[in-house]
Motif scaffolding. Structure first.
Motif, PDB file in Angstrom:
ATOM      1  N   CYS A   1       8.906  -1.573  -4.441  1.00 43.98           N
ATOM      2  CA  CYS A   1       8.249  -2.745  -3.870  1.00 43.98           C
ATOM      3  C   CYS A   1       8.677  -2.859  -2.411  1.00 43.98           C
ATOM      4  N   THR A   2       7.752  -2.644  -1.501  1.00 44.35           N
ATOM      5  CA  THR A   2       8.100  -2.554  -0.082  1.00 44.35           C
ATOM      6  C   THR A   2       7.198  -3.427   0.763  1.00 44.35           C
ATOM      7  N   ASN A   3       7.711  -3.909   1.864  1.00 47.01           N
ATOM      8  CA  ASN A   3       6.894  -4.587   2.867  1.00 47.01           C
ATOM      9  C   ASN A   3       6.526  -3.633   3.999  1.00 47.01           C
ATOM     10  N   GLU A   4       6.640  -2.343   3.756  1.00 46.97           N
ATOM     11  CA  GLU A   4       6.284  -1.325   4.746  1.00 46.97           C
ATOM     12  C   GLU A   4       4.829  -1.498   5.187  1.00 46.97           C
ATOM     13  N   THR A   5       4.620  -1.666   6.490  1.00 43.57           N
ATOM     14  CA  THR A   5       3.251  -1.829   6.996  1.00 43.57           C
ATOM     15  C   THR A   5       3.024  -1.024   8.272  1.00 43.57           C
ATOM     16  N   GLN A   6       3.692   0.119   8.382  1.00 43.97           N
ATOM     17  CA  GLN A   6       3.442   0.988   9.531  1.00 43.97           C
ATOM     18  C   GLN A   6       2.687   2.253   9.147  1.00 43.97           C
ATOM     19  N   ALA A   7       2.377   2.411   7.865  1.00 40.28           N
ATOM     20  CA  ALA A   7       1.644   3.595   7.416  1.00 40.28           C
ATOM     21  C   ALA A   7       0.965   3.291   6.098  1.00 40.28           C
ATOM     22  N   SER A   8      -0.075   4.045   5.770  1.00 39.22           N
ATOM     23  CA  SER A   8      -0.707   3.916   4.467  1.00 39.22           C
ATOM     24  C   SER A   8       0.284   4.353   3.395  1.00 39.22           C
ATOM     25  N   ARG A   9       0.030   3.946   2.164  1.00 36.53           N
ATOM     26  CA  ARG A   9       0.940   4.329   1.083  1.00 36.53           C
ATOM     27  C   ARG A   9       1.027   5.851   0.946  1.00 36.53           C
ATOM     28  N   GLU A  10      -0.103   6.516   1.122  1.00 40.64           N
ATOM     29  CA  GLU A  10      -0.110   7.973   0.985  1.00 40.64           C
ATOM     30  C   GLU A  10       0.800   8.640   2.012  1.00 40.64           C
ATOM     31  N   LYS A  11       0.696   8.216   3.260  1.00 42.54           N
ATOM     32  CA  LYS A  11       1.536   8.806   4.307  1.00 42.54           C
ATOM     33  C   LYS A  11       2.992   8.407   4.133  1.00 42.54           C
ATOM     34  N   PHE A  12       3.209   7.194   3.672  1.00 44.24           N
ATOM     35  CA  PHE A  12       4.567   6.702   3.447  1.00 44.24           C
ATOM     36  C   PHE A  12       5.246   7.509   2.338  1.00 44.24           C
ATOM     37  N   VAL A  13       4.540   7.720   1.242  1.00 40.53           N
ATOM     38  CA  VAL A  13       5.096   8.490   0.128  1.00 40.53           C
ATOM     39  C   VAL A  13       5.325   9.940   0.540  1.00 40.53           C
ATOM     40  N   ALA A  14       4.422  10.496   1.354  1.00 41.87           N
ATOM     41  CA  ALA A  14       4.606  11.870   1.833  1.00 41.87           C
ATOM     42  C   ALA A  14       5.868  11.981   2.687  1.00 41.87           C
ATOM     43  N   LYS A  15       6.127  10.969   3.507  1.00 42.05           N
ATOM     44  CA  LYS A  15       7.346  10.957   4.332  1.00 42.05           C
ATOM     45  C   LYS A  15       8.581  10.941   3.446  1.00 42.05           C
ATOM     46  N   LEU A  16       8.567  10.089   2.434  1.00 38.25           N
ATOM     47  CA  LEU A  16       9.714  10.012   1.532  1.00 38.25           C
ATOM     48  C   LEU A  16       9.906  11.313   0.766  1.00 38.25           C
ATOM     49  N   GLY A  17       8.798  11.984   0.467  1.00 34.58           N
ATOM     50  CA  GLY A  17       8.903  13.291  -0.177  1.00 34.58           C
ATOM     51  C   GLY A  17       9.635  14.285   0.701  1.00 34.58           C
ATOM     52  N   ARG A  18       9.384  14.229   1.993  1.00 34.60           N
ATOM     53  CA  ARG A  18      10.073  15.129   2.923  1.00 34.60           C
ATOM     54  C   ARG A  18      11.565  14.813   3.000  1.00 34.60           C
ATOM     55  N   LEU A  19      11.928  13.570   2.683  1.00 38.28           N
ATOM     56  CA  LEU A  19      13.343  13.189   2.653  1.00 38.28           C
ATOM     57  C   LEU A  19      14.004  13.557   1.334  1.00 38.28           C
ATOM     58  N   GLY A  20      13.206  14.043   0.372  1.00 40.34           N
ATOM     59  CA  GLY A  20      13.760  14.496  -0.898  1.00 40.34           C
ATOM     60  C   GLY A  20      13.473  13.623  -2.098  1.00 40.34           C
ATOM     61  N   PHE A  21      12.728  12.524  -1.910  1.00 48.41           N
ATOM     62  CA  PHE A  21      12.453  11.607  -3.009  1.00 48.41           C
ATOM     63  C   PHE A  21      11.234  12.048  -3.825  1.00 48.41           C
ATOM     64  N   ASP A  22      11.353  11.923  -5.133  1.00 51.48           N
ATOM     65  CA  ASP A  22      10.242  12.212  -6.042  1.00 51.48           C
ATOM     66  C   ASP A  22       9.570  10.889  -6.399  1.00 51.48           C
ATOM     67  N   ILE A  23       8.583  10.498  -5.602  1.00 54.44           N
ATOM     68  CA  ILE A  23       7.892   9.218  -5.768  1.00 54.44           C
ATOM     69  C   ILE A  23       6.397   9.474  -5.658  1.00 54.44           C
ATOM     70  N   CYS A  24       5.601   8.810  -6.501  1.00 54.77           N
ATOM     71  CA  CYS A  24       4.152   8.956  -6.411  1.00 54.77           C
ATOM     72  C   CYS A  24       3.512   7.631  -5.995  1.00 54.77           C
ATOM     73  N   VAL A  25       2.329   7.711  -5.409  1.00 55.56           N
ATOM     74  CA  VAL A  25       1.673   6.545  -4.812  1.00 55.56           C
ATOM     75  C   VAL A  25       1.502   5.378  -5.787  1.00 55.56           C
ATOM     76  N   PRO A  26       1.058   5.600  -7.039  1.00 55.99           N
ATOM     77  CA  PRO A  26       0.868   4.440  -7.943  1.00 55.99           C
ATOM     78  C   PRO A  26       2.144   3.669  -8.260  1.00 55.99           C
ATOM     79  N   GLU A  27       3.306   4.259  -8.005  1.00 52.84           N
ATOM     80  CA  GLU A  27       4.575   3.567  -8.261  1.00 52.84           C
ATOM     81  C   GLU A  27       4.950   2.617  -7.126  1.00 52.84           C
ATOM     82  N   VAL A  28       4.248   2.712  -6.000  1.00 48.78           N
ATOM     83  CA  VAL A  28       4.618   1.972  -4.789  1.00 48.78           C
ATOM     84  C   VAL A  28       3.680   0.781  -4.583  1.00 48.78           C
ATOM     85  N   PHE A  29       4.265  -0.393  -4.446  1.00 52.63           N
ATOM     86  CA  PHE A  29       3.500  -1.607  -4.190  1.00 52.63           C
ATOM     87  C   PHE A  29       3.814  -2.080  -2.776  1.00 52.63           C
ATOM     88  N   SER A  30       2.771  -2.171  -1.953  1.00 50.92           N
ATOM     89  CA  SER A  30       2.937  -2.571  -0.557  1.00 50.92           C
ATOM     90  C   SER A  30       1.882  -3.626  -0.209  1.00 50.92           C
TER      91      SER A  30
END
Length: 271
Positions: free
Chosen positions: A55-84
């Motif tokens: 659950c994030t208040n992230e508003t500098q990128a779409s969820r897809e781009k945000f999740v892709a960034k976190l993937g590059r940091l090593g996190f296994d997270i998918c878009v439907p799990e993220v609420f923004s």
């Protein structure tokens, strides 16, 4: 009967909600940097019997781009799990037939591609970073002051957040400026809005007392979750300040050094 206090409440948990910036990673140049132990902590939660949402208040990128960034940091997270907030406010705009003037970061604009923005009858602000210039704030002010019934939507109301080079002003500061100038009250979409937290609970199919929120923001993460009936734990990373532990109105259910420690305490209680 299970102990309802932290960390005894872990025995009766069915789900965990994690804040992201300041808990999983610190934003900054490039993709930012993962907070030590957080990648492994997320992996442990995902392999447990607990439901997990972000659950994030992230508003500098779409969820897809945000999740892709976190993937590059090593996190296994998918878009439907993220609420923004952005998808949530788009749904509100469509439901109410509103046309927004947008004061948001350029990376978030694609989230509003399906919304009519001609002849605006409301304003939506997010964490616009360097877009929060006098000219842009004044444009938003002029839209609002020109409306018979001005409507301001704010994607969160945080005061500040942490990047790798230090603290940065968040959207709540600019929301308050427009509220003051236009003599109105913004509708907050995102934490700590009860509606926003409830949407996450609904997705999990769980009751508030079955879920724990872990965040770095005492008021918006912990306090917002507690207001909905959840337990809230604060990490000493991100925007945490020692003064949080003496806050006059919000008392966390527990304070831990970082997400890794919180997850270990949860899982140890459940074993």
């Amino acid at each position: 009967m299970a102990d309802k206090k932290w960390p005894g409440c872990a025995k009766s948990l069915k789900g965990v909600i994690l804040d992201m910036c300041g808990v999983l990673y610190d934003s900054g140049e490039g993709d930012g940097v993962a907070i030590p132990g957080s990648v492994e902590a997320v992996r442990k939660l995902k392999t447990s019997d607990l439901q997990l949402r972000f659950c994030t208040n992230e508003t500098q990128a779409s969820r897809e781009k945000f999740v892709a960034k976190l993937g590059r940091l090593g996190f296994d997270i998918c878009v439907p799990e993220v609420f923004s907030p952005a998808p949530a406010v788009v749904a509100v705009l469509k439901e109410r037939g509103l046309r927004p003037h947008l004061l948001v970061y350029d990376g978030l604009l694609p989230e509003f591609d399906t919304v009519d923005k001609t002849n605006p009858n409301c304003v939506v602000i997010g964490d616009a970073a360097e877009k929060f210039s006098y000219a842009n704030l004044n444009d938003a002010f002029r839209v609002l002051i020109g409306l018979e019934k001005p409507l301001l939507f704010s994607l969160g109301q945080g005061r500040y957040y942490k990047e790798t080079d230090g603290l940065k002003l968040d959207v709540g500061v600019y929301m308050k400026a427009l509220e003051y100038a236009c003599d109105l009250k913004a509708e907050v979409i995102g934490k700590p809005s009860p509606m926003f937290f409830q949407s996450v609970l609904n997705d999990m199919g769980l009751q508030p007392h079955e879920v724990l929120m872990i965040g770095d923001d005492l008021v918006n993460d912990v306090g917002g979750a507690q207001h909905c009936g959840m337990k809230g734990v604060q990490v000493r990373t991100g925007k945490y300040r020692p003064s949080d532990e003496r806050h006059p109105t919000v008392a966390t259910d527990g304070t831990v050094d970082n997400l890794a420690q919180a997850v270990d305490m949860i899982l140890n209680q459940r074993n």
